[in-house]
Design a protein around this motif. Sequence first.
Motif, PDB file in Angstrom:
ATOM      1  N   ALA A  77       1.045  -1.114  -0.100  1.00 54.37           N
ATOM      2  CA  ALA A  77      -0.080  -0.095  -0.034  1.00 54.37           C
ATOM      3  C   ALA A  77       0.993   1.126   0.010  1.00 54.37           C
ATOM      4  CB  ALA A  77      -0.881   0.058   1.196  1.00 54.37           C
ATOM      5  N   ALA A  78       0.577   2.115  -0.958  1.00 59.67           N
ATOM      6  CA  ALA A  78       1.450   3.340  -1.268  1.00 59.67           C
ATOM      7  C   ALA A  78       0.647   4.538  -0.817  1.00 59.67           C
ATOM      8  CB  ALA A  78       1.815   3.679  -2.602  1.00 59.67           C
ATOM      9  N   SER A  79       1.071   5.295   0.039  1.00 59.18           N
ATOM     10  CA  SER A  79       0.386   6.684   0.421  1.00 59.18           C
ATOM     11  C   SER A  79       1.506   7.991   0.214  1.00 59.18           C
ATOM     12  CB  SER A  79       0.169   6.415   2.105  1.00 59.18           C
ATOM     13  OG  SER A  79       1.232   6.326   2.903  1.00 59.18           O
ATOM     14  N   GLY A  80       0.689   8.809   0.280  1.00 60.27           N
ATOM     15  CA  GLY A  80       1.383  10.135  -0.172  1.00 60.27           C
ATOM     16  C   GLY A  80       0.755  10.662  -1.420  1.00 60.27           C
ATOM     17  N   ARG A  81       1.058  11.960  -1.689  1.00 56.06           N
ATOM     18  CA  ARG A  81       0.696  12.472  -2.867  1.00 56.06           C
ATOM     19  C   ARG A  81       1.375  12.038  -4.210  1.00 56.06           C
ATOM     20  NH1 ARG A  81       1.630  19.160  -2.271  1.00 56.06           N
ATOM     21  NH2 ARG A  81       0.317  18.814  -4.336  1.00 56.06           N
ATOM     22  N   ASN A  82       0.340  11.954  -5.019  1.00 56.40           N
ATOM     23  CA  ASN A  82       0.602  11.422  -6.515  1.00 56.40           C
ATOM     24  C   ASN A  82       1.230  10.220  -6.538  1.00 56.40           C
ATOM     25  OD1 ASN A  82      -0.301  13.981  -7.519  1.00 56.40           O
ATOM     26  ND2 ASN A  82       1.741  14.907  -6.860  1.00 56.40           N
ATOM     27  N   SER A  83       1.057   9.222  -5.616  1.00 56.97           N
ATOM     28  CA  SER A  83       1.329   7.782  -5.487  1.00 56.97           C
ATOM     29  C   SER A  83       1.454   7.001  -6.880  1.00 56.97           C
ATOM     30  CB  SER A  83       0.865   7.124  -4.232  1.00 56.97           C
ATOM     31  OG  SER A  83      -0.367   6.853  -4.426  1.00 56.97           O
ATOM     32  N   ASP A  84       0.454   7.286  -7.694  1.00 53.54           N
ATOM     33  CA  ASP A  84       0.174   6.877  -8.898  1.00 53.54           C
ATOM     34  C   ASP A  84       1.174   7.309  -9.970  1.00 53.54           C
ATOM     35  OD1 ASP A  84      -2.741   8.545 -10.312  1.00 53.54           O
ATOM     36  OD2 ASP A  84      -0.975   9.198  -9.391  1.00 53.54           O
ATOM     37  N   SER A  85       2.066   8.140  -9.882  1.00 56.23           N
ATOM     38  CA  SER A  85       3.080   8.775 -10.529  1.00 56.23           C
ATOM     39  C   SER A  85       4.304   8.005 -10.038  1.00 56.23           C
ATOM     40  CB  SER A  85       3.260  10.030 -10.312  1.00 56.23           C
ATOM     41  OG  SER A  85       3.921  10.527  -9.226  1.00 56.23           O
ATOM     42  N   PHE A  86       4.346   7.259  -9.378  1.00 55.17           N
ATOM     43  CA  PHE A  86       5.735   6.386  -9.153  1.00 55.17           C
ATOM     44  C   PHE A  86       5.502   5.035  -9.814  1.00 55.17           C
ATOM     45  CE2 PHE A  86       7.919   8.796  -5.823  1.00 55.17           C
ATOM     46  CZ  PHE A  86       7.041   9.809  -5.441  1.00 55.17           C
ATOM     47  N   ALA A  87       6.701   4.445 -10.229  1.00 48.96           N
ATOM     48  CA  ALA A  87       6.937   3.186 -10.516  1.00 48.96           C
ATOM     49  C   ALA A  87       7.029   2.356  -9.090  1.00 48.96           C
ATOM     50  CB  ALA A  87       8.322   2.918 -11.406  1.00 48.96           C
ATOM     51  N   LEU A  88       6.393   1.250  -9.054  1.00 48.96           N
ATOM     52  CA  LEU A  88       6.716   0.382  -7.811  1.00 48.96           C
ATOM     53  C   LEU A  88       7.425  -1.022  -8.117  1.00 48.96           C
ATOM     54  CD1 LEU A  88       3.393   0.959  -6.373  1.00 48.96           C
ATOM     55  CD2 LEU A  88       5.344   1.887  -5.673  1.00 48.96           C
ATOM     56  N   ALA A  89       8.066  -1.345  -7.515  1.00 50.96           N
ATOM     57  CA  ALA A  89       9.000  -2.636  -7.597  1.00 50.96           C
ATOM     58  C   ALA A  89       9.066  -3.578  -6.512  1.00 50.96           C
ATOM     59  CB  ALA A  89      10.292  -2.516  -8.060  1.00 50.96           C
ATOM     60  N   TRP A  90       9.390  -4.831  -6.608  1.00 51.86           N
ATOM     61  CA  TRP A  90       9.451  -5.670  -5.423  1.00 51.86           C
ATOM     62  C   TRP A  90      10.996  -6.214  -5.435  1.00 51.86           C
ATOM     63  CZ3 TRP A  90       6.288  -6.577  -1.487  1.00 51.86           C
ATOM     64  CH2 TRP A  90       4.822  -6.277  -1.554  1.00 51.86           C
ATOM     65  N   PHE A  91      11.473  -6.100  -4.320  1.00 48.59           N
ATOM     66  CA  PHE A  91      12.846  -6.553  -4.268  1.00 48.59           C
ATOM     67  C   PHE A  91      12.823  -7.803  -3.213  1.00 48.59           C
ATOM     68  CE2 PHE A  91      16.031  -3.915  -6.656  1.00 48.59           C
ATOM     69  CZ  PHE A  91      15.107  -2.803  -6.956  1.00 48.59           C
ATOM     70  N   ARG A  92      13.710  -8.807  -3.069  1.00 52.49           N
ATOM     71  CA  ARG A  92      13.934  -9.643  -1.969  1.00 52.49           C
ATOM     72  C   ARG A  92      15.325  -9.847  -1.649  1.00 52.49           C
ATOM     73  NH1 ARG A  92      12.167 -15.021  -5.309  1.00 52.49           N
ATOM     74  NH2 ARG A  92      14.233 -15.540  -6.570  1.00 52.49           N
ATOM     75  N   GLN A  93      15.408 -10.454  -0.369  1.00 49.26           N
ATOM     76  CA  GLN A  93      16.664 -10.517   0.250  1.00 49.26           C
ATOM     77  C   GLN A  93      16.841 -11.618   1.057  1.00 49.26           C
ATOM     78  OE1 GLN A  93      18.412  -7.129   2.093  1.00 49.26           O
ATOM     79  NE2 GLN A  93      20.677  -7.839   1.885  1.00 49.26           N
TER      80      GLN A  93
END
Length: 128
Positions: free
Chosen positions: A23-39
């Motif tokens: 879940a992303a919060s903040g202004r214009n969160s839909d303008s961000f590319a989102l990714a998954w990383f793992r470690q």
Amino acid sequence: QVELVESGGGLVQVGGSLRLSCAASGRNSDSFALAWFRQAPGLEREFVAGITGSGRARDFAGSVRGRFTISRDNDKNTVYLQMNTLKPEDTADYFCAAMPTRDYSGLTYYRSQAYAFWGQGTQVTVSS
């Protein structure tokens, strides 16, 4: 600025499935590319999957292509990682990350240093 909160991790048997949410919060969160990383313990953080703000472009690590899918619902400001046919080597802490979509490209999407915003992570354990 965007804040990210992951959920959905847990213990699953080999061959099983899990769906992670971020879940992303903040202004214009839909303008961000989102990714998954793992470690995984003792290993470096690695790219798993990424998706642009519009959802039109998606990228996957070779180790998960065909097993994992990434999607996002901008009405809910949430990105999902559907993980199928899980293997013991998928065991890791999974992190959600964000960068402005304008910076997302073939040269950046797989680099953890390119992402300015990170969630706290959710643990996935695949038991054999």
